[in-house]
Design an enzyme around this catalytic site. Structure first.
Site, PDB file in Angstrom:
ATOM      1  N   ALA A 111       0.840  -1.187   0.000  1.00 13.37           N
ATOM      2  CA  ALA A 111       0.000   0.000   0.000  1.00 13.37           C
ATOM      3  C   ALA A 111       0.880   1.243   0.000  1.00 13.37           C
ATOM      4  O   ALA A 111       2.061   1.188   0.355  1.00 13.37           O
ATOM      5  CB  ALA A 111      -0.905   0.003   1.227  1.00 13.37           C
TER       6      ALA A 111
ATOM      7  N   GLY B 250      -0.516  -5.105   1.008  1.00 15.28           N
ATOM      8  CA  GLY B 250      -1.775  -5.037   0.268  1.00 15.28           C
ATOM      9  C   GLY B 250      -1.717  -5.726  -1.077  1.00 15.28           C
ATOM     10  O   GLY B 250      -2.744  -6.177  -1.600  1.00 15.28           O
TER      11      GLY B 250
ATOM     12  N   GLU C 203      -2.342  -9.283  -0.327  1.00 15.61           N
ATOM     13  CA  GLU C 203      -3.754  -9.387   0.047  1.00 15.61           C
ATOM     14  C   GLU C 203      -4.656  -9.318  -1.184  1.00 15.61           C
ATOM     15  O   GLU C 203      -5.672 -10.003  -1.259  1.00 15.61           O
ATOM     16  CB  GLU C 203      -4.096  -8.286   1.049  1.00 15.61           C
ATOM     17  CG  GLU C 203      -3.469  -8.555   2.419  1.00 15.61           C
ATOM     18  CD  GLU C 203      -3.578  -7.392   3.374  1.00 15.61           C
ATOM     19  OE1 GLU C 203      -4.035  -7.600   4.513  1.00 15.61           O
ATOM     20  OE2 GLU C 203      -3.213  -6.254   2.982  1.00 15.61           O
TER      21      GLU C 203
ATOM     22  N   GLU D 160       3.770  -5.913   7.325  1.00 19.16           N
ATOM     23  CA  GLU D 160       3.140  -4.841   8.097  1.00 19.16           C
ATOM     24  C   GLU D 160       3.659  -4.706   9.521  1.00 19.16           C
ATOM     25  O   GLU D 160       3.771  -3.589  10.048  1.00 19.16           O
ATOM     26  CB  GLU D 160       1.611  -5.047   8.125  1.00 19.16           C
ATOM     27  CG  GLU D 160       0.897  -4.699   6.829  1.00 19.16           C
ATOM     28  CD  GLU D 160       0.848  -5.841   5.831  1.00 19.16           C
ATOM     29  OE1 GLU D 160       0.101  -5.746   4.851  1.00 19.16           O
ATOM     30  OE2 GLU D 160       1.573  -6.840   6.038  1.00 19.16           O
TER      31      GLU D 160
END
Length: 260
Positions: free
Chosen positions: A66, A112, A115, A135
């Protein structure tokens, strides 16, 4: 429709959605997530599209995470809203999409990005791919389904280790873990994904949609996956595809499914 951060092409029933932010290694920002939602909503309505392949621009990254600069100063409530909105509008939408979604992981799939790949129905990786959820090295946890989908795919222990160490695994280890289904040379990745998509499209897309619902039901709290299977199996008997499929089988010919 044109997008700032996506390339969307449709070729013979296969739509390719390419995350196109090469200078940022295709990192997900708010605008990109919004465009992914818009693109998938449009592809869902397009009857010519049967299968979607998601990939990233270039040879380095699928999606390298992200865009941290956008949320570095968020409050607790803003962080919670960011995660909830991402789940609802993008990641859960892809996971429950009525048409097959294949992630073609062409490099780094981190945070992300991983994900997003895990939200797809299955994954193919290039030999140079690196996958991970880093993360915790930033003082946060995965917020777009990583703590839930990774254990489902690789098992609790492996997911715990990957998340706790914030480390990356290579494509072959991801294959061993069951995180990806296949590993190919980078130059063959999209061709291989399209080949699988072609095999899928020979079958009933109505039945495949029902199968996606039934498989996903096993992972929903309060939903009995066996009941969902029974329901979907029964519905199949009322479709034109079932009539065509059984007729073709009995008459020893290849079916031509109307997808109705």
């Amino acid at each position: 429709m044109s997008y700032n951060n996506l390339l969307v092409e449709n070729n013979d029933g296969i739509a390719q959605v390419t995350i196109n932010r090469p200078k940022k290694l295709n990192a997900l920002n708010r605008e990109t997530l919004g465009e992914i939602r818009q693109a998938f909503a449009k592809l869902e309505q397009d009857e010519d599209v049967k299968v979607i392949i998601v990939t990233g621009t270039g040879e380095k990254a699928f999606v390298a995470g992200a865009d941290i600069s956008e949320f570095a100063d968020y409050s607790v409530e803003e962080g919670k809203d960011l995660s909830a909105k991402g789940h609802k509008e993008v990641f859960d939408m892809i996971a429950n999409f009525k048409k097959p979604v294949i992630a073609a992981v062409n490099g780094f799939a981190l945070g992300g990005g991983l994900e997003l790949a895990m939200a797809a129905h299955f994954r193919i990786a290039s030999e140079n791919a690196k996958l991970g959820l880093p993360e915790t090295s930033l003082g946060v946890i995965p917020g777009y389904g990583g703590t839930q989908r990774l254990p489902q795919l690789v098992g609790k222990g492996r997911a715990m280790e990957m998340i706790m160490t914030a480390g990356m695994i290579d494509a072959n280890q991801a294959l061993q873990y069951g995180l990806v289904n296949h590993v190919t040379p980078l130059e063959e990745l999209l061709e291989f994904a399209e080949k699988i998509a072609g095999k899928i499209m020979k079958n009933s897309m109505v039945a495949i949609s029902q199968a996606i619902d039934a498989i996903n039901a096993n992972y929903e709290d309060g939903v009995n996956g066996f009941d969902k299977e029974i329901e979907g199996f029964g519905k199949s008997f009322g479709t034109e595809d079932f009539k065509e499929g059984t007729s073709a089988f009995l008459n020893k010919r290849k079916p031509e499914f109307p997808n109705k």
